[in-house]
Design a protein around this motif. Structure first.
Motif, PDB file in Angstrom:
ATOM      1  N   ILE A  32       0.833  -1.033   0.234  1.00  0.00           N
ATOM      2  CA  ILE A  32      -0.161   0.053  -0.359  1.00  0.00           C
ATOM      3  C   ILE A  32       0.990   1.198  -0.019  1.00  0.00           C
ATOM      4  O   ILE A  32       1.470   1.667   0.741  1.00  0.00           O
ATOM      5  CB  ILE A  32      -0.667  -0.191   1.447  1.00  0.00           C
ATOM      6  N   LEU A  33       0.898   2.197  -1.379  1.00  0.00           N
ATOM      7  CA  LEU A  33       1.138   3.159  -0.396  1.00  0.00           C
ATOM      8  C   LEU A  33       0.817   4.368  -0.935  1.00  0.00           C
ATOM      9  O   LEU A  33      -0.793   4.434  -1.286  1.00  0.00           O
ATOM     10  CB  LEU A  33       2.156   3.602  -2.132  1.00  0.00           C
ATOM     11  N   ALA A  34       1.052   5.311  -0.104  1.00  0.00           N
ATOM     12  CA  ALA A  34      -0.157   6.502   0.597  1.00  0.00           C
ATOM     13  C   ALA A  34       1.092   7.878   0.060  1.00  0.00           C
ATOM     14  O   ALA A  34       1.675   7.865  -0.281  1.00  0.00           O
ATOM     15  CB  ALA A  34       0.604   6.667   2.104  1.00  0.00           C
ATOM     16  N   LEU A  35      -0.300   8.345  -0.579  1.00  0.00           N
ATOM     17  CA  LEU A  35       0.096   9.648  -1.869  1.00  0.00           C
ATOM     18  C   LEU A  35       0.167  10.611  -0.521  1.00  0.00           C
ATOM     19  O   LEU A  35      -0.570  10.403   0.089  1.00  0.00           O
ATOM     20  CB  LEU A  35      -1.632   9.247  -3.131  1.00  0.00           C
ATOM     21  N   PRO A  36       0.519  12.051  -2.067  1.00  0.00           N
ATOM     22  CA  PRO A  36       1.189  12.676  -1.014  1.00  0.00           C
ATOM     23  C   PRO A  36      -1.154  13.637  -0.598  1.00  0.00           C
ATOM     24  O   PRO A  36      -1.354  14.613   0.050  1.00  0.00           O
ATOM     25  CB  PRO A  36       1.531  13.756  -2.225  1.00  0.00           C
ATOM     26  N   SER A  37      -1.676  13.317  -1.419  1.00  0.00           N
ATOM     27  CA  SER A  37      -3.171  13.864  -1.451  1.00  0.00           C
ATOM     28  C   SER A  37      -4.444  12.995  -0.190  1.00  0.00           C
ATOM     29  O   SER A  37      -4.734  13.082   0.210  1.00  0.00           O
ATOM     30  CB  SER A  37      -3.924  13.479  -2.907  1.00  0.00           C
ATOM     31  N   GLY A  38      -3.453  12.107   0.309  1.00  0.00           N
ATOM     32  CA  GLY A  38      -4.045  11.636   1.131  1.00  0.00           C
ATOM     33  C   GLY A  38      -4.521   9.761   0.983  1.00  0.00           C
ATOM     34  O   GLY A  38      -5.706   9.121   1.839  1.00  0.00           O
ATOM     35  N   ASP A  39      -4.903   9.811  -0.454  1.00  0.00           N
ATOM     36  CA  ASP A  39      -5.254   8.865  -0.798  1.00  0.00           C
ATOM     37  C   ASP A  39      -4.469   7.897  -0.511  1.00  0.00           C
ATOM     38  O   ASP A  39      -3.243   7.836  -0.564  1.00  0.00           O
ATOM     39  CB  ASP A  39      -6.367   8.788  -2.198  1.00  0.00           C
ATOM     40  N   MET A  40      -4.637   6.125  -0.496  1.00  0.00           N
ATOM     41  CA  MET A  40      -4.014   5.024  -1.243  1.00  0.00           C
ATOM     42  C   MET A  40      -3.627   4.368  -2.498  1.00  0.00           C
ATOM     43  O   MET A  40      -4.394   4.430  -2.743  1.00  0.00           O
ATOM     44  CB  MET A  40      -4.087   4.015   0.074  1.00  0.00           C
ATOM     45  N   LEU A  41      -3.277   4.084  -2.303  1.00  0.00           N
ATOM     46  CA  LEU A  41      -2.775   3.062  -4.244  1.00  0.00           C
ATOM     47  C   LEU A  41      -2.270   1.490  -3.274  1.00  0.00           C
ATOM     48  O   LEU A  41      -0.996   1.180  -3.229  1.00  0.00           O
ATOM     49  CB  LEU A  41      -1.422   3.916  -5.209  1.00  0.00           C
ATOM     50  N   ASP A  42      -3.890   0.574  -4.481  1.00  0.00           N
ATOM     51  CA  ASP A  42      -3.181  -0.896  -3.628  1.00  0.00           C
ATOM     52  C   ASP A  42      -2.829  -1.355  -4.922  1.00  0.00           C
ATOM     53  O   ASP A  42      -2.921  -1.706  -5.530  1.00  0.00           O
ATOM     54  CB  ASP A  42      -4.274  -1.152  -3.510  1.00  0.00           C
ATOM     55  N   LEU A  43      -1.059  -2.289  -4.747  1.00  0.00           N
ATOM     56  CA  LEU A  43      -0.531  -2.202  -5.448  1.00  0.00           C
ATOM     57  C   LEU A  43      -1.093  -3.886  -5.998  1.00  0.00           C
ATOM     58  O   LEU A  43      -1.171  -4.686  -6.802  1.00  0.00           O
ATOM     59  CB  LEU A  43       0.983  -2.443  -5.414  1.00  0.00           C
ATOM     60  N   ASP A  44      -1.846  -4.278  -4.705  1.00  0.00           N
ATOM     61  CA  ASP A  44      -2.429  -5.704  -5.708  1.00  0.00           C
ATOM     62  C   ASP A  44      -3.958  -5.765  -5.588  1.00  0.00           C
ATOM     63  O   ASP A  44      -4.680  -6.295  -6.731  1.00  0.00           O
ATOM     64  CB  ASP A  44      -2.642  -6.340  -3.930  1.00  0.00           C
ATOM     65  N   HIS A  45      -4.544  -4.331  -6.255  1.00  0.00           N
ATOM     66  CA  HIS A  45      -5.901  -3.601  -6.388  1.00  0.00           C
ATOM     67  C   HIS A  45      -5.571  -2.388  -7.310  1.00  0.00           C
ATOM     68  O   HIS A  45      -5.521  -1.783  -6.702  1.00  0.00           O
ATOM     69  CB  HIS A  45      -6.903  -3.939  -5.863  1.00  0.00           C
ATOM     70  N   LEU A  46      -4.394  -2.686  -8.590  1.00  0.00           N
ATOM     71  CA  LEU A  46      -4.299  -1.415  -9.194  1.00  0.00           C
ATOM     72  C   LEU A  46      -5.232  -1.051 -10.100  1.00  0.00           C
ATOM     73  O   LEU A  46      -6.334  -1.796 -10.691  1.00  0.00           O
ATOM     74  CB  LEU A  46      -2.891  -1.414 -10.595  1.00  0.00           C
ATOM     75  N   PRO A  47      -5.488   0.557  -9.552  1.00  0.00           N
ATOM     76  CA  PRO A  47      -6.511   1.232 -10.825  1.00  0.00           C
ATOM     77  C   PRO A  47      -6.561   0.772 -12.630  1.00  0.00           C
ATOM     78  O   PRO A  47      -5.471   0.428 -12.545  1.00  0.00           O
ATOM     79  CB  PRO A  47      -6.500   2.647 -10.284  1.00  0.00           C
ATOM     80  N   GLY A  48      -7.965   1.281 -13.278  1.00  0.00           N
ATOM     81  CA  GLY A  48      -7.767   1.172 -14.160  1.00  0.00           C
ATOM     82  C   GLY A  48      -6.705   1.271 -14.955  1.00  0.00           C
ATOM     83  O   GLY A  48      -6.225   2.044 -16.527  1.00  0.00           O
ATOM     84  N   SER A  49      -6.360   3.045 -14.621  1.00  0.00           N
ATOM     85  CA  SER A  49      -5.809   4.481 -14.748  1.00  0.00           C
ATOM     86  C   SER A  49      -4.795   5.103 -14.345  1.00  0.00           C
ATOM     87  O   SER A  49      -5.349   5.071 -12.348  1.00  0.00           O
ATOM     88  CB  SER A  49      -6.717   5.216 -15.650  1.00  0.00           C
ATOM     89  N   ALA A  50      -3.978   5.265 -14.412  1.00  0.00           N
ATOM     90  CA  ALA A  50      -2.499   5.470 -13.027  1.00  0.00           C
ATOM     91  C   ALA A  50      -2.788   6.678 -13.405  1.00  0.00           C
ATOM     92  O   ALA A  50      -2.857   8.193 -14.549  1.00  0.00           O
ATOM     93  CB  ALA A  50      -1.738   4.760 -13.725  1.00  0.00           C
ATOM     94  N   THR A  51      -2.871   8.415 -12.174  1.00  0.00           N
ATOM     95  CA  THR A  51      -2.488   9.361 -12.099  1.00  0.00           C
ATOM     96  C   THR A  51      -0.853   9.955 -12.413  1.00  0.00           C
ATOM     97  O   THR A  51      -0.285   9.351 -11.691  1.00  0.00           O
ATOM     98  CB  THR A  51      -3.296   9.948 -11.332  1.00  0.00           C
ATOM     99  N   LEU A  52      -0.548  10.636 -12.417  1.00  0.00           N
ATOM    100  CA  LEU A  52       0.679  11.478 -11.898  1.00  0.00           C
ATOM    101  C   LEU A  52       1.259  11.522 -10.913  1.00  0.00           C
ATOM    102  O   LEU A  52       2.089  11.099 -10.453  1.00  0.00           O
ATOM    103  CB  LEU A  52       1.120  12.994 -12.471  1.00  0.00           C
ATOM    104  N   GLU A  53       0.577  11.371  -9.489  1.00  0.00           N
ATOM    105  CA  GLU A  53       0.103  11.459  -8.402  1.00  0.00           C
ATOM    106  C   GLU A  53       0.720   9.424  -8.136  1.00  0.00           C
ATOM    107  O   GLU A  53       2.187   9.606  -7.180  1.00  0.00           O
ATOM    108  CB  GLU A  53      -0.889  11.894  -7.205  1.00  0.00           C
ATOM    109  N   MET A  54       0.276   8.916  -8.827  1.00  0.00           N
ATOM    110  CA  MET A  54       0.350   7.471  -8.256  1.00  0.00           C
ATOM    111  C   MET A  54       1.915   6.955  -8.898  1.00  0.00           C
ATOM    112  O   MET A  54       2.527   6.627  -8.342  1.00  0.00           O
ATOM    113  CB  MET A  54      -0.862   6.468  -9.143  1.00  0.00           C
ATOM    114  N   LEU A  55       2.351   7.855 -10.563  1.00  0.00           N
ATOM    115  CA  LEU A  55       3.389   7.466 -10.808  1.00  0.00           C
ATOM    116  C   LEU A  55       4.800   7.408 -10.140  1.00  0.00           C
ATOM    117  O   LEU A  55       5.400   7.315  -9.939  1.00  0.00           O
ATOM    118  CB  LEU A  55       3.798   8.105 -12.235  1.00  0.00           C
ATOM    119  N   GLN A  56       4.678   9.060  -9.275  1.00  0.00           N
ATOM    120  CA  GLN A  56       5.192   9.927  -8.289  1.00  0.00           C
ATOM    121  C   GLN A  56       5.464   8.883  -6.797  1.00  0.00           C
ATOM    122  O   GLN A  56       6.710   8.950  -6.869  1.00  0.00           O
ATOM    123  CB  GLN A  56       5.183  10.400  -8.624  1.00  0.00           C
ATOM    124  N   ALA A  57       5.302   8.731  -6.405  1.00  0.00           N
ATOM    125  CA  ALA A  57       4.418   7.742  -5.859  1.00  0.00           C
ATOM    126  C   ALA A  57       5.296   6.230  -5.610  1.00  0.00           C
ATOM    127  O   ALA A  57       6.444   5.731  -4.497  1.00  0.00           O
ATOM    128  CB  ALA A  57       3.499   7.451  -4.866  1.00  0.00           C
TER     129      ALA A  57
END
Length: 269
Positions: A32-57
């Motif tokens: 689980i990666l914590a994003l600067p905006s406060g959201d979370m990025l679950d690497l086991d359940h990736l979203p359909g599209s990635a944002t710049l914030e996700m890539l930077q994380a």
């Protein structure tokens, strides 16, 4: 009563305190990666599209892991190498020739180059006429060798390649040095000896030149010139007949030379 603050007097945690703790705990789990905006990025359940914030994380996590690996990598001391022995002169020459892409010539190959030059010299001597006694003269034999390796040229010239400082190398050798340069034995070169012909005074008239036989040649000097770029060797050999003439002397009826051979004095006749 004992001086402890009352639970009611404690300040409340700021908004989102428990949520941040939860995110940090999940981030420590690794997937689980914590994003600067406060959201979370679950690497086991990736979203359909990635944002710049996700890539930077993801980039920050990769760089962090690389830094951790470098800091925890065990340092292996370098193995002590045994001292190397200095190569022999022969091995050094072979190594240098391999590094430069040119194979060093063997003694047999250099001797072969010399024999090729001597063969050409003998061929040039064949048509020359040498004369006996007071008529003997020094003959000049010119020769050339193309694409002669520099190593062989250095031995013939008597100068190693380390001393070459010009595009053309020249040398003048005398007698024994000339023989050694070409690998010749004393008396190896042979020439044809001819008795001179011409007009004879009185009633004897003219006589023809006559072949007397062969004789060993004495090398007087050898001039050499080697062009480094084209690998061409040119030379001039000065030689003269010496020693006894060998070969059958055919006597011809009416030949004036035959009279001198048997001891007659032409002026007295």
């Amino acid at each position: 009563a004992f001086g402890f603050p009352s639970p009611l007097s404690r300040k409340p945690f700021p908004a989102g305190y428990y949520r941040d703790r939860t995110l940090r705990a999940m981030a420590r789990a690794g997937h689980i990666l914590a994003l600067p905006s406060g959201d979370m990025l679950d690497l086991d359940h990736l979203p359909g599209s990635a944002t710049l914030e996700m890539l930077q994380a993801c980039r920050d996590r990769i760089l962090l892991l690389e830094a951790q690996l470098r800091s925890t990598a065990p340092s292996t001391p370098a193995k002590s190498r045994a001292p190397q022995r200095a190569p022999s002169s022969g091995a050094k020459a072979v190594g240098e020739s391999k590094s430069s892409g040119v194979q060093a010539l063997t003694a047999a190959q250099i001797l072969k180059e010399k024999k090729s030059i001597v063969k050409d010299i003998k061929k040039k001597i064949t048509p020359l006429k040498f004369h006996p006694g007071w008529d003997s003269v020094v003959r000049e034999v010119k020769f050339a060798a193309d694409r002669l390796p520099a190593e062989a040229a250095g031995q013939i010239l008597g100068a190693s390649q380390d001393t070459w400082s010009s595009p053309t190398i020249s040398a003048t050798l005398a007698e024994n040095d000339a023989l050694g340069a070409l690998g010749l034995e004393p008396g190896e070169l042979k020439g044809t000896v001819w008795a001179k012909g011409g007009l004879i005074g009185g009633r004897f008239g003219a006589v023809k030149s006559r072949r007397l036989g062969t004789a060993s040649l004495v090398v007087r000097s050898l001039k050499l010139s080697y062009t480094v770029k084209s690998q061409r060797l040119t030379g001039t050999l000065l030689c003269i007949n010496g020693g006894e003439v060998s070969g059958n002397k055919r006597r011809h009826r009416g030949d004036i030379d035959d009279l001198s051979d048997v001891g007659y004095d032409l002026e007295e006749m």
